[in-house]
Design an enzyme around this catalytic site. Structure first.
Site, PDB file in Angstrom:
ATOM      1  N   GLU A  82       8.747  -4.491  13.202  1.00 59.21           N
ATOM      2  CA  GLU A  82       8.625  -3.332  12.303  1.00 59.21           C
ATOM      3  C   GLU A  82       7.357  -2.573  12.695  1.00 59.21           C
ATOM      4  O   GLU A  82       6.256  -3.120  12.611  1.00 59.21           O
ATOM      5  CB  GLU A  82       8.524  -3.814  10.855  1.00 59.21           C
ATOM      6  CG  GLU A  82       8.387  -2.656   9.883  1.00 59.21           C
ATOM      7  CD  GLU A  82       8.202  -3.093   8.434  1.00 59.21           C
ATOM      8  OE1 GLU A  82       7.583  -4.141   8.182  1.00 59.21           O
ATOM      9  OE2 GLU A  82       8.670  -2.348   7.553  1.00 59.21           O
ATOM     10  N   CYS A 131       9.508   1.685   3.550  1.00 61.39           N
ATOM     11  CA  CYS A 131      10.368   0.549   3.909  1.00 61.39           C
ATOM     12  C   CYS A 131      11.778   1.037   4.159  1.00 61.39           C
ATOM     13  O   CYS A 131      12.598   0.309   4.686  1.00 61.39           O
ATOM     14  CB  CYS A 131      10.339  -0.516   2.834  1.00 61.39           C
ATOM     15  SG  CYS A 131      11.110   0.052   1.334  1.00 61.39           S
ATOM     16  N   PHE A 168       0.804  -1.227   0.000  1.00 61.85           N
ATOM     17  CA  PHE A 168       0.000   0.000   0.000  1.00 61.85           C
ATOM     18  C   PHE A 168       0.833   1.272   0.000  1.00 61.85           C
ATOM     19  O   PHE A 168       0.345   2.332  -0.365  1.00 61.85           O
ATOM     20  CB  PHE A 168      -0.961   0.012   1.213  1.00 61.85           C
ATOM     21  CG  PHE A 168      -0.304   0.435   2.508  1.00 61.85           C
ATOM     22  CD1 PHE A 168      -0.104   1.782   2.793  1.00 61.85           C
ATOM     23  CD2 PHE A 168       0.122  -0.499   3.444  1.00 61.85           C
ATOM     24  CE1 PHE A 168       0.510   2.176   3.980  1.00 61.85           C
ATOM     25  CE2 PHE A 168       0.731  -0.119   4.617  1.00 61.85           C
ATOM     26  CZ  PHE A 168       0.936   1.227   4.885  1.00 61.85           C
ATOM     27  N   LYS A 178      -1.316  -7.027  -9.399  1.00 61.64           N
ATOM     28  CA  LYS A 178      -2.287  -7.135  -8.287  1.00 61.64           C
ATOM     29  C   LYS A 178      -1.828  -6.132  -7.240  1.00 61.64           C
ATOM     30  O   LYS A 178      -0.932  -6.401  -6.440  1.00 61.64           O
ATOM     31  CB  LYS A 178      -2.273  -8.569  -7.724  1.00 61.64           C
ATOM     32  CG  LYS A 178      -3.551  -9.013  -7.020  1.00 61.64           C
ATOM     33  CD  LYS A 178      -3.956  -8.173  -5.827  1.00 61.64           C
ATOM     34  CE  LYS A 178      -3.107  -8.408  -4.607  1.00 61.64           C
ATOM     35  NZ  LYS A 178      -3.427  -7.439  -3.510  1.00 61.64           N
TER      36      LYS A 178
END
Ligand code: NAD
Length: 489
Positions: A382, A281, A149, A173
């Site tokens: 995380e 990230c 996302f 996808k």
């Protein structure tokens, strides 16, 4: 409310699925769209369309394939403002961050336009008398990408341009949480006149992904998302005989030495930790101050974090938007509370501070912790939110030891004016993307995005020449043409 459609064989199609996911605007909490969880029959239709388009697309010369990408780059640039607004509306990041991520995506389109030379092989003449040997690169076939996302435009563009430039046909996808950006990206691609079936878009979640991983026609999988899902996708794809490149999660450290430029370091680390609300990230989530850097950096970063303007990403002057969902906000708040219960000290608490006019939004303000126990859940997990953990180390070696204990290896950064310390760090650190006086060490499109350890499963990374190698298979030809045959003519 918009009902999101799939794009299969050159047509927008309404899914037959009875399962849907509502997409909220993270700044307001109001639902803006509904995305279907596509059925296995729809995944099959996408795969069959891609398979049917493959022979003609593969035979299209690379230079002609690149022409579609040149047109695509122009269309993406011409529509950057609209795409930026779509990203901000469904993902929450600020408009500047949205347009910035699109730009990083466009750079991949530009690199893929170089496919006529990127796809070249090599030849050795006379490997034996009158015998030559050469390697050529051919496409793999039908390939798919499954994306997260947090970069709705950039991450699909890490894969799509290279996959089709190499002569493959492609299925995207996207994350079910940000489908609208993908719809716009594919709509613009369609406007280039790309032949039908070369690219399809299918929406969905876990079951849709598993249908893709099990489909016998799909030969290669590119994935970006959390480490647990990356591991699952890698195992299932490879067990099904597919090649796979799966980028996972992260917990990125920055090391600050006492000789660092405090003002510059603080600004860069604050942008790294709190930009995109910490949902990158490559966000810094642990800052390790070495020796005397502790006091000066600690105070400065708290100042920078508390001054950050938080609000709706479409509003002027906003530096940090909401997190993606109400569930994400609750998860992050619980992790902060868990850290506190395990002994962490909260130096700046971003919880329970609603934004005026956006009370329904999923907002957290920057949060800074210290004394997080090194083996606590918080230290290993995380967080993926605007939370920075401050740690103190006596020496560079201690800091390196701390960094290298991490299970992840997406990025590690150092801030210093010492070349020797910087070199030691880049030489010894156990991470694939390294920043020296840089807080988000995101490789340019012509370098591989080099996560290591639990941050990556596979061998060839996204972007640049790695992408071309991933999306092609090598064929080696050994050719004998005896000299005496030429005497016939
Ligand atoms: P996610 O793992 O929840 O979802 C990623 C994709 O996997 C989505 O398309 C989703 O539909 C699908 N998916 C989710 N659960 C699944 C399951 N059980 N089985 C099969 N498919 C499943 O990740 P996210 O929350 O969308 O994105 C955030 C994560 O992505 C963070 O961990 C972040 O660090 C990571 N990320 C990594 C990189 C990188 O380059 N290493 C880049 C961006 C984001």
């Amino acid at each position: 409310m918009q009902h999101v459609q799939n794009f299969i064989n050159g047509q927008w199609q309404t899914s037959d699925s009875t399962e849907y996911w509502d997409i909220p605007n993270p700044a307001t909490g109001e639902n803006i769209a509904r995305v279907p969880f596509s059925t296995p029959a729809e995944i099959d239709a996408a795969a069959q369309a891609a398979l049917a388009a493959y022979p003609a697309w593969r035979r299209t010369p690379p230079n002609d394939r690149a022409q579609y990408l040149y047109r695509y780059k122009t269309l993406l640039q011409d529509n950057a403002q609209e795409i930026g607004r779509i990203i901000t509306t469904e993902c929450g990041k600020t408009y500047a961050e949205s347009v910035g991520e699109l730009q990083r995506g466009i750079e991949n389109v530009e690199v893929a336009c170089g496919i006529p030379s990127l796809i070249q092989g090599y030849l050795s003449e006379d490997i034996a008398s009158g015998i030559d040997e050469f390697m050529i690169r051919q496409p793999v076939g039908v390939v798919a990408a499954i994306t997260p996302f947090n970069f709705p435009a950039m991450i699909p563009l890490w894969f799509l341009p290279y996959a089709i430039a190499c002569g493959n046909t492609f299925i995207l996808k996207p994350s079910e949480r940000v489908p609208l950006t993908a719809v716009k990206l594919i709509d613009l691609l369609h406007a280039t006149g790309l032949p039908q079936g070369v690219v399809q878009l299918v929406h969905g979640s876990k079951d849709t992904v598993n249908s893709i991983l099990d489909h016998p026609t799909i030969r290669a999988i590119s994935f970006v998302g959390s480490s647990a899902v990356a591991k699952h996708v890698y195992s299932r794809a490879t067990a099904n005989g597919k090649r796979a490149q799966c980028q996972g999660g992260a917990k990125n450290p920055v090391v600050v030495l006492p000789d660092a430029d405090v003002e510059m370091t603080t600004k860069i680390v604050a942008d790294s930790a709190f930009g995109c609300a910490g949902q990158r990230c490559l966000a810094s989530s642990v800052a390790i101050a070495v020796g005397a850097a502790r006091e000066m950096f600690g105070e400065a970063i708290i100042g920078a974090a508390s001054n950050r303007q938080v609000g709706s990403g479409l509003d002027e002057g906003i530096q940090m938007g909401p997190v993606i969902s109400a569930a994400s906000k609750t998860r992050i708040e619980k992790l902060i509370a868990l850290g506190q219960s395990q002994g962490a000290e909260i130096l700046l608490d971003g919880r329970n501070q609603p934004i005026h006019g956006y009370e329904g939004g999923f907002f957290l303000r920057p949060t800074i912790l210290q004394n997080v126990a090194p083996d606590s859940d918080l230290a290993r997990t995380e967080i993926f939110g605007p939370v920075l953990n401050l740690v103190h180390a006596e020496t560079v070696d201690d800091a390196l030891q701390f960094v290298n204990r991490s299970a992840y290896g997406n990025m590690a950064c150092i801030f210093t004016s010492s070349g020797a310390a910087a070199r030691k760090f880049r030489y010894e650190v156990n991470a694939g993307n390294v920043g020296i006086n840089v807080g988000v060490a995101a490789p340019m499109a012509f370098f591989p995005f080099s996560g290591w350890n639990e941050s990556f499963f596979g061998d060839l990374h996204a972007q640049g020449q790695h992408a071309v190698e991933f999306y092609t298979q090598t064929k080696v030809v050994v050719e004998r043409w005896p000299r005496e045959w030429s005497r016939k003519f």
